[in-house]
Scaffold this motif. Structure first.
Motif, mmCIF file in Angstrom:
data_model
loop_
_atom_site.group_PDB
_atom_site.id
_atom_site.type_symbol
_atom_site.label_atom_id
_atom_site.label_comp_id
_atom_site.label_asym_id
_atom_site.label_seq_id
_atom_site.Cartn_x
_atom_site.Cartn_y
_atom_site.Cartn_z
ATOM 1 N N HIS A 56 32.278 29.763 36.358
ATOM 2 C CA HIS A 56 32.681 31.163 36.157
ATOM 3 C C HIS A 56 33.562 31.291 34.911
ATOM 4 N N LEU A 57 34.509 30.373 34.768
ATOM 5 C CA LEU A 57 35.422 30.447 33.627
ATOM 6 C C LEU A 57 34.725 30.166 32.298
ATOM 7 N N THR A 58 33.601 29.449 32.322
ATOM 8 C CA THR A 58 32.859 29.180 31.090
ATOM 9 C C THR A 58 31.811 30.246 30.795
ATOM 10 N N TRP A 60 29.379 31.494 33.078
ATOM 11 C CA TRP A 60 28.129 31.448 33.834
ATOM 12 C C TRP A 60 28.234 32.133 35.189
ATOM 13 N N GLY A 61 29.319 32.860 35.418
ATOM 14 C CA GLY A 61 29.499 33.592 36.670
ATOM 15 C C GLY A 61 29.521 35.079 36.437
ATOM 16 N N LYS A 62 29.570 35.834 37.515
ATOM 17 C CA LYS A 62 29.578 37.296 37.441
ATOM 18 C C LYS A 62 31.010 37.796 37.575
ATOM 19 N N PRO A 63 31.454 38.659 36.667
ATOM 20 C CA PRO A 63 32.780 39.252 36.843
ATOM 21 C C PRO A 63 32.759 40.229 38.014
ATOM 22 N N PRO A 64 33.932 40.567 38.559
ATOM 23 C CA PRO A 64 33.945 41.554 39.636
ATOM 24 C C PRO A 64 33.421 42.902 39.152
ATOM 25 N N GLY A 65 32.756 43.607 40.014
ATOM 26 C CA GLY A 65 32.268 44.940 39.676
ATOM 27 C C GLY A 65 30.828 44.934 39.196
ATOM 28 N N VAL A 66 30.427 46.055 38.644
ATOM 29 C CA VAL A 66 29.051 46.273 38.211
ATOM 30 C C VAL A 66 28.873 45.791 36.774
ATOM 31 N N ARG A 67 27.795 45.054 36.523
ATOM 32 C CA ARG A 67 27.495 44.606 35.166
ATOM 33 C C ARG A 67 26.544 45.583 34.501
ATOM 34 N N ALA A 81 34.266 36.143 29.407
ATOM 35 C CA ALA A 81 34.908 35.234 30.358
ATOM 36 C C ALA A 81 36.121 34.537 29.760
ATOM 37 N N ARG A 82 36.089 34.238 28.479
ATOM 38 C CA ARG A 82 37.194 33.505 27.863
ATOM 39 C C ARG A 82 38.501 34.302 27.940
ATOM 40 N N GLY A 83 38.432 35.608 27.816
ATOM 41 C CA GLY A 83 39.633 36.442 27.871
ATOM 42 C C GLY A 83 40.065 36.775 29.289
ATOM 43 N N ALA A 94 43.508 30.851 36.671
ATOM 44 C CA ALA A 94 43.375 30.045 35.458
ATOM 45 C C ALA A 94 44.311 30.514 34.346
ATOM 46 N N GLY A 95 45.089 31.556 34.600
ATOM 47 C CA GLY A 95 46.007 32.074 33.590
ATOM 48 C C GLY A 95 45.348 33.000 32.595
ATOM 49 N N ARG A 96 44.177 33.519 32.943
ATOM 50 C CA ARG A 96 43.452 34.452 32.069
ATOM 51 C C ARG A 96 43.420 35.817 32.729
ATOM 52 N N SER A 97 44.495 36.517 32.713
ATOM 53 C CA SER A 97 44.477 37.817 33.379
ATOM 54 C C SER A 97 44.674 38.934 32.377
#
Length: 139
Positions: A56-58, A60-67, A81-83, A94-97
């Motif tokens: 997810h952090l790299t 390859w995952g889905k963020p919360p909510g609608v894409r 995802a990086r931000g 992971a400290g990325r909020s």
């Protein structure tokens, strides 16, 4: 082509596959009355959570909510995802909020509904900022 986002991602399917293997080992451990197999199976389940989180952090995952529709495919990587994703527990750990924009921090309508037909008439936004609350009428 699908008419809606099914949420399938590389992170999701990989995590489910590893977790399935882990729970299978736990099941064999229960049937065999083996503490070692139980521990190994639970360890595999923990690894599945860590692998899913890493993917997810790299991106390859889905963020919360609608894409957006362009990102519905399973093999589409998430460029943000990086931000970090707003409201994402995994990103926060992971400290990325990023701050979450509150929908209630702006003046609300006098009729509040969630699209299901259940509406509260005469509702007003009480308070201000991210902790605003919806109540009946104005104080």
């Amino acid at each position: 082509m699908a008419l809606y986002d099914e949420g399938h991602t590389v992170a999701g399917w990989t995590g489910v596959g590893i977790a399935t293997a882990g729970t299978s080992v736990v099941g064999v451990g229960v049937c065999a009355v083996s503490g070692v197999l139980l521990a190994v199976g639970l360890g595999i389940v923990v690894v599945s959570a860590l692998v899913t989180w890493g993917l997810h952090l790299t991106g390859w995952g889905k963020p919360p909510g609608v894409r957006p529709r362009a990102e519905w495919g399973m093999w589409v990587r998430d460029p943000w995802a990086r931000g970090g994703h707003p409201g994402c527990v995994g990103c926060r750990l992971a400290g990325r909020s990023r701050p979450v924009a509150s929908a209630l921090s702006v003046p609300g309508p006098t009729v509040v509904g969630d699209g299901t037909g259940m509406e509260v008439r005469g509702a007003a936004v009480v308070g201000a900022g991210a902790r605003a609350d919806v109540g009946r009428g104005t104080p």
